[in-house]
Every structure is written in structure tokens, then in C-alpha cells.
Design a protein around this motif. Sequence first.
Motif, PDB file in Angstrom:
ATOM      1  N   TYR A 168      -3.521  10.414  -5.647  1.00  0.00           N
ATOM      2  CA  TYR A 168      -2.877   9.093  -5.707  1.00  0.00           C
ATOM      3  C   TYR A 168      -3.450   8.209  -4.594  1.00  0.00           C
ATOM      4  N   GLU A 197       6.751  -0.185  -2.914  1.00  0.00           N
ATOM      5  CA  GLU A 197       6.680   0.481  -4.230  1.00  0.00           C
ATOM      6  C   GLU A 197       5.572   1.541  -4.245  1.00  0.00           C
ATOM      7  N   LEU A 198       4.442   1.227  -3.630  1.00  0.00           N
ATOM      8  CA  LEU A 198       3.334   2.187  -3.587  1.00  0.00           C
ATOM      9  C   LEU A 198       3.702   3.416  -2.756  1.00  0.00           C
ATOM     10  N   GLU A 253       5.795   5.696  -4.861  1.00  0.00           N
ATOM     11  CA  GLU A 253       4.969   6.458  -5.805  1.00  0.00           C
ATOM     12  C   GLU A 253       4.182   7.554  -5.082  1.00  0.00           C
ATOM     13  N   LYS A 284       6.445  10.488  -4.252  1.00  0.00           N
ATOM     14  CA  LYS A 284       6.810  11.221  -5.473  1.00  0.00           C
ATOM     15  C   LYS A 284       5.630  12.019  -6.035  1.00  0.00           C
ATOM     16  N   ASN A 285       4.417  11.589  -5.726  1.00  0.00           N
ATOM     17  CA  ASN A 285       3.245  12.295  -6.240  1.00  0.00           C
ATOM     18  C   ASN A 285       3.138  13.685  -5.626  1.00  0.00           C
ATOM     19  N   SER A 294      -1.664  11.819  -1.216  1.00  0.00           N
ATOM     20  CA  SER A 294      -1.488  10.404  -1.529  1.00  0.00           C
ATOM     21  C   SER A 294      -1.911   9.567  -0.336  1.00  0.00           C
ATOM     22  N   ARG A 333      -1.847  -0.036  -7.442  1.00  0.00           N
ATOM     23  CA  ARG A 333      -2.129   1.380  -7.665  1.00  0.00           C
ATOM     24  C   ARG A 333      -3.578   1.487  -8.103  1.00  0.00           C
ATOM     25  N   SER A 382      -4.524   7.244  -9.893  1.00  0.00           N
ATOM     26  CA  SER A 382      -3.440   8.216 -10.057  1.00  0.00           C
ATOM     27  C   SER A 382      -3.876   9.226 -11.112  1.00  0.00           C
TER      28      SER A 382
END
Length: 282
Positions: free
Chosen positions: A167, A181-182, A185, A188-189, A193, A247, A250
Motif C-alpha cells: 500500500y 483517509e490514507l 487505509e 487497515k492494510n 504501508s 492512493r 494497493s
Amino acid sequence: MRGLERYLRMEKFPHIWCPGCGNGIVLGSLLRAIKKLDLNQDRAVIVGGIGCSSRAVGYLDFNTLHTTHGRALAYATGIKMARPELNVIVITGDGDATAIGGNHFIHAARRNIDLTVLLFNNNIYGMTGGQFSPMTPVHKKATTAPYGVIEPNFDIAELARVAGASYVGRSTTYHSGLLSELIVEGIKNRGFSLIEAITACPTAYGRRNSMKGGLEMLLWQKENAVLVQKAEKMDSNELAGKIIIGRLHSQASPEYTAVYQQLVDGISQKTGGGMIAPLKGT
């Protein structure tokens, strides 16, 4: 920071960052991401290296570790290997991660180990006097490059992608909502990341490069950042000098600690849980 006090060591304030510095905005984006995910503070570890960015670790009321220069990812890797169930977040700067820590960065991405790296990119070594870093753009000035840098700078997002990170995202402090927001993510990846945060250093970088103060540097970010969806419709001439945000990559791929555990379990089954036989010749 209203509503985020429970994540902070309030006794450590006021902070030591310079007026106009964007690091506080990056820190705020991180905390809003953590709040959105409702991360358990006792099951999260935040690791920092050395530099202005890594000072953030001192303000955070989590399990924190302030490590040696360039070694944040090495420490974080050890923590993740010992306790893979924990959320491990690394705070680092462009000099910390890409110069002395460059080797650790490449190999952590290659392994796709489950770490979230929040890289504060202010294009300079701010804390130690304004020397140029591997991410200072060509022709920009620093104390160690008074006539302008002549070395091409890293595209750290692209470096992370080709090395194996699953990510990759990038935003600016002007686009702090997107940055948050990034980070969500990235946490959560399940894998390595990288979230690159373009931030302002008016003291060591801006004033040497005709960018005046923090407000002007924020407006520069606004004018020169392009969302990845829009960038896909632009040609190379239109994108010259622009920062692509959003993003960027991913792709699910095997995570290192999970693969390692599978290896251990497989060997344990073969040996009945006993000692692993020594290699021949040892």
C-alpha cells in the motif's frame, strides 16, 4: 486537536516545532485516523527515529519508542516479529528514512511486513541545520548546497512500490482530510504501508527557497498537488513539477509475519514440536 486529547501526553506541551511547521497538521491527521479506527492504545506501538518529525512520538500517549537515527524500521520490525498482533506505526522523516535508514526502508517494503510508515517529507534535515536530504528537489538550496542541489531526489512512493510495499499513498498538509483517509487505509492494510506526507519547513527550507512562511507553503501545496484520478487524464507536460496525491498503489500480497508463522508451524508439524535438526555440516 479538540477531541483528541486522550491520545496525547498533554504534560509535554507546548511543542517544540517552529512557527509555520506542518508537522502538527500531520500529527492531527494521524490521530484522527486512529480515532476513526478506534485503535486500542494499549495494543498500538508508535516508533520514531531522529529528526523533527520523530519528536511527535514524545507527544503520543501510546506504547512509544524513540530510536536511533535511521533505525526506526529495524526496531519496528523486531516489535512486529515478537508481537504480530499489535498495530505498529512508524513515524519518520525524509532524511531519517531515505538516507541512513534507506537500506531498512527498502527491505521492510520488500518483505511486506505489516508496518504503517508515516513519512514526514519536508525536503530537508530541519533539526540539524538544514542540510539537503535525498528528497530535496534538484536546484533547491540547503546549508550544504548553497548553490542548489545537483543530485536527483528520490520518489519515495515509487521506491516503496517497486520494492514490494502493498500500500502506498501520498498527501499534503493542505489536504489533511485526504491524509487522514490514507492513514486509515494504510493501518487497515495487512502488509507494508507507506503514507508520504508533504509538509512545510519554512525555517530551514522555505526561507532559502523563496517560499516565505508556512501559509505560503501551504498555498503552494494547494496549487501544485493533483489528485491521482485527475493526473491519469493529464500528459507529462501538464504534470511537470506537480505532486500526485491519493492512493497510489494497493495490491494484496503475502505478509511477512504470517508467512514466517506458516514456516514455523510446518517445521513444528514435521518435528512433532521438537527441536529442529541442525543443518548438515554444522
